[in-house]
Design a protein around this motif. Sequence first.
Motif, short mmCIF file in Angstrom:
data_model
loop_
_atom_site.label_atom_id
_atom_site.label_comp_id
_atom_site.label_asym_id
_atom_site.label_seq_id
_atom_site.Cartn_x
_atom_site.Cartn_y
_atom_site.Cartn_z
N TRP A 39 0.91 -1.21 -0.01
CA TRP A 39 0.01 -0.05 0.25
C TRP A 39 0.91 1.23 -0.08
CZ3 TRP A 39 -4.79 2.11 -0.96
CH2 TRP A 39 -4.80 3.46 -0.31
N ALA A 40 1.84 1.30 0.90
CA ALA A 40 2.57 2.63 1.07
C ALA A 40 3.45 2.86 -0.27
CB ALA A 40 3.54 2.46 2.18
N ASP A 41 3.63 1.95 -1.25
CA ASP A 41 4.58 1.91 -2.39
C ASP A 41 3.83 2.46 -3.69
OD1 ASP A 41 6.77 1.42 -0.61
OD2 ASP A 41 6.48 -0.93 -1.14
N ASP A 42 2.41 2.54 -3.56
CA ASP A 42 1.44 2.94 -4.54
C ASP A 42 1.59 4.25 -5.06
OD1 ASP A 42 0.13 2.00 -7.00
OD2 ASP A 42 -1.87 2.11 -5.73
N ASP A 43 1.16 4.70 -6.29
CA ASP A 43 1.06 5.80 -6.77
C ASP A 43 -0.49 6.27 -6.50
OD1 ASP A 43 0.81 8.45 -8.14
OD2 ASP A 43 1.63 7.80 -9.78
N HIS A 44 -0.64 6.70 -5.38
CA HIS A 44 -2.12 7.13 -4.89
C HIS A 44 -2.64 8.10 -5.67
CE1 HIS A 44 0.02 5.26 -1.45
NE2 HIS A 44 -1.34 4.52 -1.34
N ALA A 45 -1.65 9.12 -6.13
CA ALA A 45 -2.05 10.28 -6.79
C ALA A 45 -2.85 9.82 -8.39
CB ALA A 45 -1.06 11.46 -7.19
N ALA A 46 -2.18 8.97 -8.78
CA ALA A 46 -2.79 8.09 -9.97
C ALA A 46 -3.93 7.78 -9.86
CB ALA A 46 -1.72 7.28 -10.51
N ALA A 47 -3.99 6.99 -8.64
CA ALA A 47 -5.50 6.14 -8.42
C ALA A 47 -6.47 7.25 -8.17
CB ALA A 47 -5.42 5.54 -7.19
N LEU A 48 -6.12 8.32 -7.65
CA LEU A 48 -7.28 9.49 -7.35
C LEU A 48 -7.69 10.07 -8.36
CD1 LEU A 48 -8.61 11.16 -5.02
CD2 LEU A 48 -6.47 12.55 -5.11
N SER A 49 -6.86 10.50 -9.45
CA SER A 49 -7.12 10.73 -10.71
C SER A 49 -8.19 10.08 -11.18
CB SER A 49 -5.85 11.20 -11.64
OG SER A 49 -6.24 11.70 -12.93
N VAL A 50 -7.96 8.78 -11.32
CA VAL A 50 -8.93 8.04 -11.96
C VAL A 50 -10.17 7.68 -11.32
CG1 VAL A 50 -9.15 5.51 -12.79
CG2 VAL A 50 -7.14 6.60 -12.93
N PHE A 51 -10.11 7.81 -9.99
CA PHE A 51 -11.26 7.98 -9.18
C PHE A 51 -12.05 9.12 -9.52
CE2 PHE A 51 -13.31 9.36 -5.21
CZ PHE A 51 -14.12 8.37 -4.96
N LYS A 52 -11.59 10.22 -9.81
CA LYS A 52 -12.41 11.57 -9.88
C LYS A 52 -12.84 11.67 -11.41
CE LYS A 52 -8.93 14.48 -8.99
NZ LYS A 52 -8.00 15.48 -8.70
N ASN A 53 -12.54 10.57 -12.26
CA ASN A 53 -13.17 10.50 -13.59
C ASN A 53 -14.53 10.07 -13.30
OD1 ASN A 53 -10.74 11.30 -14.94
ND2 ASN A 53 -10.38 9.27 -15.27
N THR A 54 -14.96 9.38 -12.40
CA THR A 54 -16.28 8.74 -12.34
C THR A 54 -17.12 9.08 -10.99
OG1 THR A 54 -15.16 6.53 -11.77
CG2 THR A 54 -15.88 6.80 -13.94
N CYS A 55 -16.43 9.64 -9.93
CA CYS A 55 -16.91 9.53 -8.81
C CYS A 55 -18.18 10.42 -8.77
CB CYS A 55 -16.09 10.00 -7.78
SG CYS A 55 -15.44 11.81 -7.92
N ALA A 56 -18.32 11.48 -9.73
CA ALA A 56 -19.48 12.22 -9.76
C ALA A 56 -20.71 11.63 -9.95
CB ALA A 56 -19.22 13.39 -10.63
N ASP A 57 -20.63 10.15 -10.54
CA ASP A 57 -21.72 9.26 -11.01
C ASP A 57 -22.46 8.55 -9.85
OD1 ASP A 57 -21.86 10.13 -13.59
OD2 ASP A 57 -20.38 8.78 -14.21
N LEU A 58 -21.53 8.64 -8.64
CA LEU A 58 -22.02 7.96 -7.78
C LEU A 58 -23.04 9.12 -6.80
CD1 LEU A 58 -18.65 6.07 -6.59
CD2 LEU A 58 -20.68 5.12 -7.15
N ASP A 59 -24.30 8.94 -6.73
CA ASP A 59 -25.02 9.84 -6.39
C ASP A 59 -25.67 9.67 -4.96
OD1 ASP A 59 -26.73 7.84 -6.73
OD2 ASP A 59 -27.96 8.88 -8.33
N GLU A 60 -25.14 8.55 -4.37
CA GLU A 60 -25.50 8.56 -2.80
C GLU A 60 -24.80 9.37 -2.02
OE1 GLU A 60 -25.19 4.58 -1.72
OE2 GLU A 60 -26.61 3.82 -3.36
N PRO A 61 -25.39 10.00 -1.05
CA PRO A 61 -24.89 11.24 -0.32
C PRO A 61 -23.43 10.81 0.09
CG PRO A 61 -27.00 10.74 0.53
CD PRO A 61 -26.76 9.76 -0.36
N ASP A 62 -23.07 9.76 0.86
CA ASP A 62 -21.70 9.61 1.35
C ASP A 62 -20.78 9.68 0.05
OD1 ASP A 62 -22.53 7.25 0.24
OD2 ASP A 62 -21.95 6.02 1.81
#
Length: 347
Positions: A39-62
């Motif tokens: 976990w500590a060695d991964d590129d978390h920023a790259a994963a966050l960038s991809v997460f932001k590509n689709t997270c707006a489509d998750l429409d539940e409040p949390d």
Amino acid sequence: MIRRLGAAILLSFMSTGPAVPTEIETHYSILGFEDLEGWADDDHAAALSVFKNTCADLDEPDWSSLCAVAFDASDARQFFELFFRPLLITDGQDPLFTGYFEPELDGSPVRTDRFRHPVYRIPPEALEARPWLTRREILTSDVMQGRGLEIAWVDDPVELFFLQVQGSGRIRYPDGRVIRVGYGGANGHNYRSIGQELVRRGVYQAHQVSAQVIRNWVRRNPVEGQELLFHNKSYVFFREVSQVPSNQGPLGAMNRSITPMRTIAVDPAFIPLGAPVWIEKAGKDPLNRLMIAQDTGSAIKGAQRADIFVGTGDEAGGIAGRIKDPGRMVVLMPIQRAYAYLPEDLQ
């Protein structure tokens, strides 16, 4: 999208998580981030960038709240560790990772002597009758003829078959133009593995079967090969999606471009589309990486089953075809959602 293998299944989830078939005995446990190997060695920023590509489509409040925070996050690793908890979901099935890719076929906008195998749009009646005609009936009758349903024509029926298995791809015309096609529907018949059928017939042993082995066998045995392809009654139709820029990946089940080596296809009965998923793939080329669940597939069934999107073209296809490995995956859930899966005495 078949994706991938017909990757288009369900985008609705209960507030405490996706519905799981009642006949499956499913177990949930909360892990710590220190339990995630690498976990500590991964590129978390790259994963966050991809997460932001689709997270707006998750429409539940949390999820919506976390998506808003994601766009302001300056420390990607801290974002995931602060707002999520790793949830291990098991259902008694052995974990399995495979790979998929976006193929590129040679084709033409018109039929020629070389390019004579059509890539079809879905006819209206196939949307109404479930199931509709089988693969054999579609390809050996005149039901599709003279209706203008052809998107393009390609030169290789075997590559067209695997385009349907992947669910999306590119078609390169003789003048250099490239169009992209994506999953446009199917005939409603269940997918049947032609690799398993070759094993059943005794042609190969299970460990010998790969996409390239199947291609070669069908080409060496054109008559028997055609019959083998007819064994899979499922037939996938396409739609043109050339509005997606060529420097972006194909559309996944969330109708957003997917990202090589950061997108996985999952079973949405267990994992919400758009969720971050930590994978620990074993095998010859181990991979510990934070991925985003942005795609589905009709062969992707189970809590520990995932398909890794490798990329576009023949090289990506070669890599994807060699992935068939055990391991483990752990979904990152918003904190309250993660604990809601546990029995009340453990919450």
